[in-house]
Design an enzyme around this catalytic site. Structure first.
Site, short mmCIF file in Angstrom:
data_model
loop_
_atom_site.label_atom_id
_atom_site.label_comp_id
_atom_site.label_asym_id
_atom_site.label_seq_id
_atom_site.Cartn_x
_atom_site.Cartn_y
_atom_site.Cartn_z
N GLY A 1 -36.32 8.25 55.51
CA GLY A 1 -36.10 7.13 54.60
C GLY A 1 -36.07 5.78 55.30
O GLY A 1 -36.82 4.86 54.93
N VAL A 2 -35.25 5.64 56.33
CA VAL A 2 -35.09 4.34 56.98
C VAL A 2 -36.31 3.99 57.84
O VAL A 2 -36.82 2.86 57.78
CB VAL A 2 -33.80 4.33 57.85
CG1 VAL A 2 -33.68 3.03 58.63
CG2 VAL A 2 -32.56 4.54 56.97
N THR B 1 -33.17 8.40 63.63
CA THR B 1 -32.90 9.82 63.38
C THR B 1 -31.40 9.94 63.10
O THR B 1 -30.66 8.95 63.13
CB THR B 1 -33.23 10.70 64.60
OG1 THR B 1 -32.21 10.54 65.60
CG2 THR B 1 -34.57 10.34 65.21
N LEU C 1 -24.93 -4.58 56.25
CA LEU C 1 -23.84 -5.58 56.25
C LEU C 1 -23.50 -6.01 57.68
O LEU C 1 -23.48 -5.17 58.58
CB LEU C 1 -22.57 -5.01 55.60
CG LEU C 1 -22.66 -4.55 54.15
CD1 LEU C 1 -21.30 -3.99 53.71
CD2 LEU C 1 -23.06 -5.71 53.26
N GLU D 1 -24.76 14.29 49.23
CA GLU D 1 -25.66 15.11 50.04
C GLU D 1 -25.86 16.44 49.30
O GLU D 1 -25.05 16.79 48.43
CB GLU D 1 -25.00 15.38 51.40
CG GLU D 1 -24.82 14.16 52.29
CD GLU D 1 -26.15 13.60 52.77
OE1 GLU D 1 -27.10 14.37 52.98
OE2 GLU D 1 -26.24 12.37 52.93
N ASP E 1 -18.58 11.58 58.43
CA ASP E 1 -19.47 10.43 58.60
C ASP E 1 -18.65 9.13 58.68
O ASP E 1 -18.92 8.26 59.51
CB ASP E 1 -20.46 10.38 57.43
CG ASP E 1 -21.56 9.38 57.66
OD1 ASP E 1 -22.33 9.59 58.62
OD2 ASP E 1 -21.63 8.39 56.91
N LYS F 1 -17.98 6.26 61.87
CA LYS F 1 -18.02 4.79 61.75
C LYS F 1 -16.72 4.18 62.27
O LYS F 1 -16.72 3.16 62.97
CB LYS F 1 -18.27 4.38 60.29
CG LYS F 1 -19.67 4.81 59.83
CD LYS F 1 -19.89 4.59 58.35
CE LYS F 1 -21.25 5.14 57.94
NZ LYS F 1 -21.50 5.09 56.52
N1 LIG Z 1 -30.21 6.07 54.46
C1 LIG Z 1 -29.29 5.09 54.56
O1 LIG Z 1 -28.95 4.41 53.58
C2 LIG Z 1 -28.68 4.80 55.90
C3 LIG Z 1 -27.79 3.72 56.04
C4 LIG Z 1 -27.24 3.43 57.31
C5 LIG Z 1 -27.58 4.23 58.39
N2 LIG Z 1 -28.41 5.30 58.21
C6 LIG Z 1 -28.71 6.15 59.37
O2 LIG Z 1 -30.10 6.01 59.68
C7 LIG Z 1 -30.57 7.23 60.22
C8 LIG Z 1 -31.79 7.69 59.44
O3 LIG Z 1 -31.43 7.91 58.10
P1 LIG Z 1 -32.51 8.44 57.04
O4 LIG Z 1 -31.88 8.34 55.72
O5 LIG Z 1 -33.83 7.77 57.29
O6 LIG Z 1 -32.63 10.00 57.49
P2 LIG Z 1 -33.80 11.02 57.18
O7 LIG Z 1 -34.54 10.62 55.95
O8 LIG Z 1 -33.20 12.37 57.25
O9 LIG Z 1 -34.83 10.85 58.41
C9 LIG Z 1 -34.53 11.29 59.68
C10 LIG Z 1 -35.79 11.25 60.52
O10 LIG Z 1 -35.48 11.62 61.86
C11 LIG Z 1 -36.45 12.55 62.31
N3 LIG Z 1 -35.90 13.34 63.42
C12 LIG Z 1 -34.91 14.27 63.39
N4 LIG Z 1 -34.72 14.77 64.64
C13 LIG Z 1 -35.60 14.14 65.45
C14 LIG Z 1 -35.91 14.22 66.83
N5 LIG Z 1 -35.26 15.06 67.65
N6 LIG Z 1 -36.88 13.42 67.34
C15 LIG Z 1 -37.57 12.56 66.53
N7 LIG Z 1 -37.34 12.45 65.21
C16 LIG Z 1 -36.37 13.23 64.68
C17 LIG Z 1 -36.78 13.38 61.09
O11 LIG Z 1 -37.99 14.07 61.32
P3 LIG Z 1 -38.71 14.95 60.18
O12 LIG Z 1 -39.40 13.93 59.30
O13 LIG Z 1 -39.67 15.79 60.96
O14 LIG Z 1 -37.64 15.72 59.49
C18 LIG Z 1 -36.87 12.25 60.05
O15 LIG Z 1 -38.15 11.64 60.11
C19 LIG Z 1 -29.40 8.24 60.15
O16 LIG Z 1 -28.76 8.30 61.39
C20 LIG Z 1 -28.49 7.62 59.09
O17 LIG Z 1 -27.14 7.97 59.27
C21 LIG Z 1 -28.98 5.59 57.01
#
Ligand SMILES: NC(=O)c1ccc[n+]([C@@H]2O[C@H](COP(=O)([O-])OP(=O)(O)OC[C@H]3O[C@@H](n4cnc5c(N)ncnc54)[C@H](OP(=O)(O)O)[C@@H]3O)[C@@H](O)[C@H]2O)c1
Length: 369
Positions: free
Chosen positions: A13-14, A104, A167, A221, A232, A236
């Site tokens: 997503g991010v 990730t 934020l 989730e 989580d 933080k």
């Molecule tokens: N979503 C939010 O609103 C939000 C807000 C603040 C912070 N965050 C943080 O931002 C991060 C990403 O969030 P997200 O929502 O984008 O998560 P996500 O949709 O689950 O995406 C995670 C990505 O990381 C990849 N990944 C996992 N293990 C890996 C590795 N060993 N090497 C390389 N890539 C790897 C996954 O690969 P695959 O595509 O192959 O599965 C996927 O592309 C998280 O830590 C989350 O806590 C998110």
């Protein structure tokens, strides 16, 4: 023209939103900042696309986004291949310097982040995990490029979106710390899902009813315990406490989730049924708080050397007490911000707001030596 190469770990997503925003803002960054951001490598959990020379242009980035959106893995992308070694990718793609961006949620990125910093590269994290494992890793990341062991937060790393998404939470804390102001207390809510649950309780709904509703609407989730357990939020809180220079680890954070450990082993459907056993207790806690002019919030408290996360009774008239809905909020009570705390509030999740925060960190680092 200033150029900065980007190596992206994670295109979920991010990461996906970040690549879109980099492409959308190219002209803006060139015109207003004299800055060219060049994406040189993109990795997912088992594949990578790496530029042979130069950069991955908009056509390739667009094809990566389309490939991921259709459920593909980067190892099967036309220009992709397998990746089992993020350090090797930083080594090859980093060339004359780069920023490694961790989008990730994995600890597998830690060696590559440390390698990058060792090389004199920069790092940006949306991923909380590297900052909440060993304290040594936290220090290596957050003090990189700073002078000696003493100067924090001013070096080659940024991690703004690890708390409160886009934020300005970390930057606010760091500015207070840098001025020598003493932070006596941090209180905050850092989960939209838990905010939704606590607001529902305050409206008189049953815990089981709200959890089921949030689950059905996709606000939680896939396993709602991942939100309700509070881990989580604890990560933080630990990042904030470590930001004050406290030498704490995850095991030092007291976590009281919204359900007891005895429900850990249940299947998701059985858990959703079992939550009703907790309804009466939470109703009573909400009513008891209301009788004292207070409200129940799922809060993180960083105070007197301790970090605590869980249901907390707060004054109804405080910023946390007045909060309703899914916003995140942080109150910082300091020498200069007392009795009224410094407050930051707003949307604390969402891939676009988070990606914008990551992009802002990248732009800032482009102008750091
Ligand atoms: N979503 C939010 O609103 C939000 C807000 C603040 C912070 N965050 C943080 O931002 C991060 C990403 O969030 P997200 O929502 O984008 O998560 P996500 O949709 O689950 O995406 C995670 C990505 O990381 C990849 N990944 C996992 N293990 C890996 C590795 N060993 N090497 C390389 N890539 C790897 C996954 O690969 P695959 O595509 O192959 O599965 C996927 O592309 C998280 O830590 C989350 O806590 C998110």
């Amino acid at each position: 023209m200033q150029t900065l190469s980007i190596i992206l770990f994670g295109v979920g997503g991010v990461g996906n939103a970040l690549l879109r925003q980099i492409m959308e803002q190219r002209e803006f960054h060139r015109a207003e900042y004299g800055l060219a951001l060049r994406v040189v490598a993109v990795c997912d959990s088992n594949g990578a696309v790496i530029a042979d020379s130069g950069e991955l242009d908009n056509a390739v980035l667009g094809s990566i986004l389309a490939h991921k959106e259709s459920g593909g893995r980067l190892r099967t992308h036309a220009q992709g291949g397998p990746q089992g070694d993020l350090v090797g990718i930083v080594d090859i793609a980093g060339r004359d310097g780069a920023v490694v961006v961790d989008c990730t949620a994995s600890d597998a990125t830690v060696p590559a982040l440390l390698f990058a910093l060792d090389r004199g590269y920069k790092v940006v994290l949306a991923n909380k995990v590297p900052l909440t494992v060993d304290l040594d890793v936290y220090h290596a990341i957050t003090r990189a490029g700073a002078t000696g062991d003493f100067t924090r937060h001013l070096g080659r790393s940024r991690w703004e979106t690890t708390v409160g998404a886009g934020l300005p939470v970390i930057v606010t804390l760091n500015r207070l710390v840098a001025s020598g102001d003493s932070v006596a207390r941090i209180a905050g809510t850092f989960s939209g899902t838990l905010g939704y649950v606590m607001t529902g309780l305050q409206q008189g709904k049953l815990l089981s009813e709200i959890v089921r509703e949030a689950y059905d609407l996709g606000y939680t989730e896939p396993d709602p315990r991942d939100d309700l357990g509070g881990v989580d939020v604890a990560r933080k809180a630990l990042i904030l406490a470590r930001g004050l220079g406290w030498k704490l680890n995850m095991r030092d954070v007291t976590i009281e989730g919204l359900y007891p450990p005895s429900m850990d082993e249940l299947s998701v459907p059985a858990f959703l049924e079992a939550v009703s056993q907790l309804d009466a207790d939470f109703q009573e806690r909400v009513q008891q708080a209301a009788a004292e002019g207070k409200v129940l919030r799922f809060a993180a408290l960083v105070e007197d050397g301790h970090c605590r996360v869980g249901p907390t009774v707060v004054d109804a008239d405080s910023p946390l007490g007045r909060l309703s809905g899914t916003d995140n909020l942080i109150e910082l009570t300091t020498r200069w911000y007392t009795p009224n705390p410094l407050v930051v509030q707003g949307r604390g999740a969402g891939v676009d707001a988070t990606a914008a925060g990551v992009l802002s960190d990248i732009v800032e680092l482009a102008f750091v030596e």
